[in-house]
Each structure stands twice: as structure tokens, then as C-alpha cells.
Design a protein around this motif. Structure first.
Motif, mmCIF file in Angstrom:
data_model
loop_
_atom_site.group_PDB
_atom_site.id
_atom_site.type_symbol
_atom_site.label_atom_id
_atom_site.label_comp_id
_atom_site.label_asym_id
_atom_site.label_seq_id
_atom_site.Cartn_x
_atom_site.Cartn_y
_atom_site.Cartn_z
ATOM 1 N N ILE A 21 0.836 -1.206 0.000
ATOM 2 C CA ILE A 21 0.000 0.000 0.000
ATOM 3 C C ILE A 21 0.867 1.251 0.000
ATOM 4 O O ILE A 21 0.606 2.200 -0.743
ATOM 5 N N SER A 22 1.906 1.253 0.817
ATOM 6 C CA SER A 22 2.760 2.444 0.878
ATOM 7 C C SER A 22 3.486 2.690 -0.449
ATOM 8 O O SER A 22 3.748 3.836 -0.803
ATOM 9 N N LYS A 23 3.774 1.636 -1.196
ATOM 10 C CA LYS A 23 4.452 1.797 -2.493
ATOM 11 C C LYS A 23 3.476 2.149 -3.609
ATOM 12 O O LYS A 23 3.738 3.024 -4.424
ATOM 13 N N VAL A 24 2.366 1.439 -3.681
ATOM 14 C CA VAL A 24 1.421 1.600 -4.782
ATOM 15 C C VAL A 24 0.490 2.794 -4.578
ATOM 16 O O VAL A 24 0.104 3.461 -5.540
ATOM 17 N N MET A 25 0.126 3.065 -3.326
ATOM 18 C CA MET A 25 -0.791 4.163 -3.016
ATOM 19 C C MET A 25 -0.196 5.045 -1.916
ATOM 20 O O MET A 25 -0.720 5.094 -0.795
ATOM 21 N N PRO A 26 0.894 5.746 -2.201
ATOM 22 C CA PRO A 26 1.595 6.495 -1.157
ATOM 23 C C PRO A 26 0.780 7.621 -0.515
ATOM 24 O O PRO A 26 1.076 8.028 0.605
ATOM 25 N N ASN A 27 -0.261 8.100 -1.185
ATOM 26 C CA ASN A 27 -1.078 9.184 -0.630
ATOM 27 C C ASN A 27 -2.351 8.682 0.040
ATOM 28 O O ASN A 27 -3.208 9.476 0.415
ATOM 29 N N THR A 28 -2.474 7.371 0.178
ATOM 30 C CA THR A 28 -3.642 6.763 0.801
ATOM 31 C C THR A 28 -3.355 6.485 2.272
ATOM 32 O O THR A 28 -2.309 5.934 2.602
ATOM 33 N N PHE A 29 -4.301 6.862 3.144
ATOM 34 C CA PHE A 29 -4.150 6.546 4.564
ATOM 35 C C PHE A 29 -4.433 5.058 4.749
ATOM 36 O O PHE A 29 -5.464 4.553 4.305
ATOM 37 N N HIS A 30 -3.509 4.365 5.413
ATOM 38 C CA HIS A 30 -3.666 2.934 5.685
ATOM 39 C C HIS A 30 -3.968 2.753 7.164
ATOM 40 O O HIS A 30 -3.096 2.914 8.013
ATOM 41 N N GLY A 31 -5.219 2.407 7.465
ATOM 42 C CA GLY A 31 -5.619 2.153 8.842
ATOM 43 C C GLY A 31 -5.703 0.662 9.124
ATOM 44 O O GLY A 31 -5.767 -0.161 8.205
ATOM 45 N N LEU A 32 -5.686 0.331 10.401
ATOM 46 C CA LEU A 32 -5.813 -1.070 10.810
ATOM 47 C C LEU A 32 -7.264 -1.376 11.159
ATOM 48 O O LEU A 32 -7.905 -0.627 11.894
ATOM 49 N N CYS A 33 -7.748 -2.458 10.639
ATOM 50 C CA CYS A 33 -9.106 -2.921 10.913
ATOM 51 C C CYS A 33 -9.239 -3.227 12.403
ATOM 52 O O CYS A 33 -8.473 -4.020 12.960
ATOM 53 N N CYS A 34 -10.206 -2.598 13.033
ATOM 54 C CA CYS A 34 -10.386 -2.781 14.478
ATOM 55 C C CYS A 34 -10.854 -4.181 14.836
ATOM 56 O O CYS A 34 -10.507 -4.695 15.902
#
Length: 128
Positions: A21-34
Motif C-alpha cells: 500500500i505504501s508503495k502503490v498508493m503512497p497518498n492513501t491513509f492505511h488504517g488497521l481494521c479494528c
């Protein structure tokens, strides 16, 4: 998606997924599923969920209820002391990623009210 990225994406705690995700979508916030966070807490700290313990409730409160950093910090310190978790590696790692799961850290992130992957998982199960 016509070259557009997601604003926010929630996943489980898979490191390979986080790296992608950090490589392919660097401007996307990546949250952890609760939901996955609670399942992993049960897996790593299962003994704390037994015999009428309030650990699950206290942990969920840290995830969902605090509006300020100071409230969360105080509650987390109390959680560590109450359940003797200061030396627990998994708990320390979760604290380091709190910007991905703590309500107080997500309040300026667009999530459309979602905090888990359950909606997509339920759709997947229907399609199967």
C-alpha cells in the motif's frame, strides 16, 4: 478507478500488505481494521480475556472512546499497569501504530464512518 487512489484503506495487520500500500498508493491513509486488531489481541493476550476480566472492554475503550491524545496516553499507561503489559512486545508494537487505529488519531482522516474490513468481508462471503 481512472488513475485515482483511495483516500483511506483498512486492512488486517499484514506487513506485506502495508508495504504494498505504501508503495502503490503512497497518498492513501492505511488504517488497521479494528475487528482484526481485537482478534489479534485475543490471539496474543487470550489469558487477559478470561475469568471476568475487563481487559477487552478497556482495550476497546482505548481504540474507540478517547477524544484527546492526553486521555488516550493516560488510559494506555493505566492499561499497561493494570494488566502488567509493559514488557509485552505485541502491545508495544500496537502502541507504535496507534495513528492507524486510535479514534483520536483518526478524527482528521476520512473513513466514511468505517473502522473495519467487515463490510467487504461480508460481501465476499455472499459472493462466494
Amino acid at each position: 478507478m481512472s488513475g485515482k487512489n483511495f483516500v483511506t484503506i483498512f486492512t488486517n495487520q499484514d506487513q506485506a500488505m502495508a508495504n504494498a500500500i505504501s508503495k502503490v498508493m503512497p497518498n492513501t491513509f492505511h488504517g488497521l481494521c479494528c475487528w482484526h486488531l481485537m482478534q489479534n489481541a485475543l490471539k496474543h493476550l487470550g489469558n487477559l480475556f478470561k475469568d471476568g476480566s475487563n481487559f477487552g472492554k478497556d482495550f476497546k475503550t482505548c481504540i474507540f472512546d478517547y477524544e484527546t491524545e492526553s486521555e488516550l496516553n493516560k488510559a494506555w499507561e493505566e492499561l499497561l499497569d493494570k494488566y502488567d503489559l509493559r514488557a509485552n512486545k505485541w502491545v508495544a508494537e500496537k502502541w507504535e501504530t496507534r495513528e492507524k487505529w486510535a479514534k483520536v488519531r483518526l478524527k482528521n482522516t476520512f473513513t466514511a464512518g468505517m473502522r473495519s474490513t467487515q463490510l467487504s468481508e461480508s460481501v465476499n462471503s455472499i459472493l462466494r
